[in-house]
Design a protein around this motif. Structure first.
Motif, PDB file in Angstrom:
ATOM      1  N   ILE A 161     -23.292   5.863   8.680  1.00  0.00           N
ATOM      2  CA  ILE A 161     -24.160   5.402   7.607  1.00  0.00           C
ATOM      3  C   ILE A 161     -24.789   6.615   6.918  1.00  0.00           C
ATOM      4  O   ILE A 161     -25.308   7.508   7.556  1.00  0.00           O
ATOM      5  CB  ILE A 161     -25.247   4.456   8.151  1.00  0.00           C
ATOM      6  N   ILE A 201     -19.347  -4.350  10.149  1.00  0.00           N
ATOM      7  CA  ILE A 201     -19.070  -4.687  11.549  1.00  0.00           C
ATOM      8  C   ILE A 201     -18.995  -6.203  11.693  1.00  0.00           C
ATOM      9  O   ILE A 201     -20.029  -6.880  11.701  1.00  0.00           O
ATOM     10  CB  ILE A 201     -20.151  -4.110  12.489  1.00  0.00           C
ATOM     11  N   LYS A 229     -22.369   3.336  14.638  1.00  0.00           N
ATOM     12  CA  LYS A 229     -22.523   3.213  13.182  1.00  0.00           C
ATOM     13  C   LYS A 229     -23.467   4.268  12.609  1.00  0.00           C
ATOM     14  O   LYS A 229     -23.333   4.661  11.443  1.00  0.00           O
ATOM     15  CB  LYS A 229     -23.022   1.819  12.821  1.00  0.00           C
ATOM     16  N   LYS A 230     -24.413   4.751  13.431  1.00  0.00           N
ATOM     17  CA  LYS A 230     -25.398   5.717  12.939  1.00  0.00           C
ATOM     18  C   LYS A 230     -24.744   7.013  12.486  1.00  0.00           C
ATOM     19  O   LYS A 230     -25.296   7.727  11.641  1.00  0.00           O
ATOM     20  CB  LYS A 230     -26.436   5.991  14.027  1.00  0.00           C
ATOM     21  N   SER A 273     -29.294  -3.543   5.170  1.00  0.00           N
ATOM     22  CA  SER A 273     -28.273  -4.325   5.859  1.00  0.00           C
ATOM     23  C   SER A 273     -28.158  -5.707   5.238  1.00  0.00           C
ATOM     24  O   SER A 273     -29.147  -6.275   4.767  1.00  0.00           O
ATOM     25  CB  SER A 273     -28.581  -4.445   7.355  1.00  0.00           C
ATOM     26  N   ASN A 320     -22.219  -5.630  17.308  1.00  0.00           N
ATOM     27  CA  ASN A 320     -23.417  -4.800  17.457  1.00  0.00           C
ATOM     28  C   ASN A 320     -23.480  -4.145  18.828  1.00  0.00           C
ATOM     29  O   ASN A 320     -23.853  -2.975  18.955  1.00  0.00           O
ATOM     30  CB  ASN A 320     -24.683  -5.615  17.213  1.00  0.00           C
ATOM     31  N   VAL A 364     -20.822   0.797   6.251  1.00  0.00           N
ATOM     32  CA  VAL A 364     -20.300   0.366   7.541  1.00  0.00           C
ATOM     33  C   VAL A 364     -20.300  -1.158   7.602  1.00  0.00           C
ATOM     34  O   VAL A 364     -21.321  -1.794   7.349  1.00  0.00           O
ATOM     35  CB  VAL A 364     -21.128   0.947   8.703  1.00  0.00           C
ATOM     36  N   PHE A 424     -20.888  -1.247  18.650  1.00  0.00           N
ATOM     37  CA  PHE A 424     -20.981  -0.178  17.659  1.00  0.00           C
ATOM     38  C   PHE A 424     -22.390   0.049  17.126  1.00  0.00           C
ATOM     39  O   PHE A 424     -22.569   0.734  16.122  1.00  0.00           O
ATOM     40  CB  PHE A 424     -20.043  -0.486  16.489  1.00  0.00           C
ATOM     41  N   LYS A 444     -23.145  -5.703   7.048  1.00  0.00           N
ATOM     42  CA  LYS A 444     -22.799  -4.571   6.188  1.00  0.00           C
ATOM     43  C   LYS A 444     -24.038  -3.698   6.073  1.00  0.00           C
ATOM     44  O   LYS A 444     -25.121  -4.173   5.720  1.00  0.00           O
ATOM     45  CB  LYS A 444     -22.374  -5.100   4.817  1.00  0.00           C
ATOM     46  N   GLU A 445     -23.891  -2.404   6.372  1.00  0.00           N
ATOM     47  CA  GLU A 445     -25.042  -1.496   6.379  1.00  0.00           C
ATOM     48  C   GLU A 445     -24.735  -0.238   5.577  1.00  0.00           C
ATOM     49  O   GLU A 445     -23.618   0.287   5.610  1.00  0.00           O
ATOM     50  CB  GLU A 445     -25.423  -1.131   7.817  1.00  0.00           C
TER      51      GLU A 445
END
Length: 282
Positions: free
Chosen positions: A54, A61, A50-51, A3, A43, A59, A46, A19-20
């Motif tokens: 990714i 956010i 997001k899981k 991240s 966060n 991703v 989402f 950003k992840e």
């Protein structure tokens, strides 16, 4: 998972984002950006959603409009300023156009980004957007919410929650959980974002959008009912309309179905203009 957290300084505010992506698997060509609503940071909205992306996608956010770690301009808040914040995030974090997903106010912002900065957007997904502020019921709901935010913040949180979740889903949470949620403080200066919801008119922007667009109405939504969402659909070329059986916070009530619609749409070829599906999902 890797991240990256950054803050971008603009002329009169700043915007933060995360950003992840999987370690050694960053793919800017497949970036997906999620935009939150009026009273939630990126966060909190989402963190679980997001899981599901990714590993397949990078991703991104943002926290925008004073939520999370972002700032607000000192002058009057406008939808154009929020779109500028998001455009700055996409321009810095992705080398190619991103798929842009917005919920509620985030969907309104996403639509303006697609109209004003088309080079930054690949596909567009709008959940519970609205086009104008002139609907009498919309005025009643948002004026009441704004009055409470200015005068009774605890009641404002309860009022907002009562319109964020469908009745059956909220009842299923139980008294203690509802009270715990209502005891949380709102994101800073929420009244400025609620007031923005009373001034929005993006019809001219909607007519300019020339991206494959999925517009999602939520059948049990009492904050932005489906008839307001369908008005957005009528103004966007190359758009598809679908409904999910959910209250306003679809990412909480029906995350699996919502994720499925997004994944199907962003992975599919370009669709024909003005396709309507009033069923629950695809």
């Amino acid at each position: 998972m890797k991240s990256i957290d950054k803050i971008i300084n603009l002329k009169d505010s700043f915007v933060s984002y995360r950003k992840e992506f999987e370690e050694d698997q960053e793919n800017d060509k497949n970036a997906v950006v999620f935009l939150h609503g009026t009273n939630s940071g990126g966060n909190s909205s989402f963190g679980e959603i997001k899981k599901a992306f990714i590993g397949e996608r990078t991703v991104i956010i943002p926290d925008y409009a004073g939520c999370g770690h972002s700032g607000l301009p000192p002058e009057m808040l406008t939808i154009e300023h929020l779109a500028e914040q998001i455009a700055a995030v996409i321009a810095e974090s992705s080398k190619t156009p991103a798929d842009l997903v917005g919920v509620s106010l985030g969907a309104v912002v996403a639509a303006v980004v697609a109209a004003r900065y088309p080079h930054l957007v690949n596909k567009l997904i709008l959940a519970a957007p609205w086009a104008t502020n002139d609907d009498p019921r919309h005025q009643l709901i948002f004026n009441t919410w704004l009055h409470l935010a200015l005068n009774d913040k605890a009641s404002a949180m309860a009022f907002g929650l009562s319109h964020a979740l469908s009745p059956a889903f909220m009842s299923s949470l139980g008294h203690e959980t509802i009270q715990r949620i209502c005891s949380h403080p709102a994101d800073k200066e929420i009244e400025r974002r609620i007031a923005l919801g009373l001034t929005i008119n993006i019809k001219n922007y909607l007519n300019q959008i020339d991206k494959d667009t999925l517009i999602i109405g939520l059948s049990k939504d009492t904050l932005i009912p489906p008839y307001l969402v369908r008005e957005v659909y009528q103004h966007v070329k190359n758009s598809t309309y679908k409904e999910i059986d959910s209250g306003h916070a679809v990412h909480i009530e029906q995350p699996t179905e919502w994720i499925g619609l997004i994944k199907d749409f962003i992975s599919s070829p370009s669709r024909c203009a003005n396709q309507v599906d009033l069923g629950m999902g695809s």
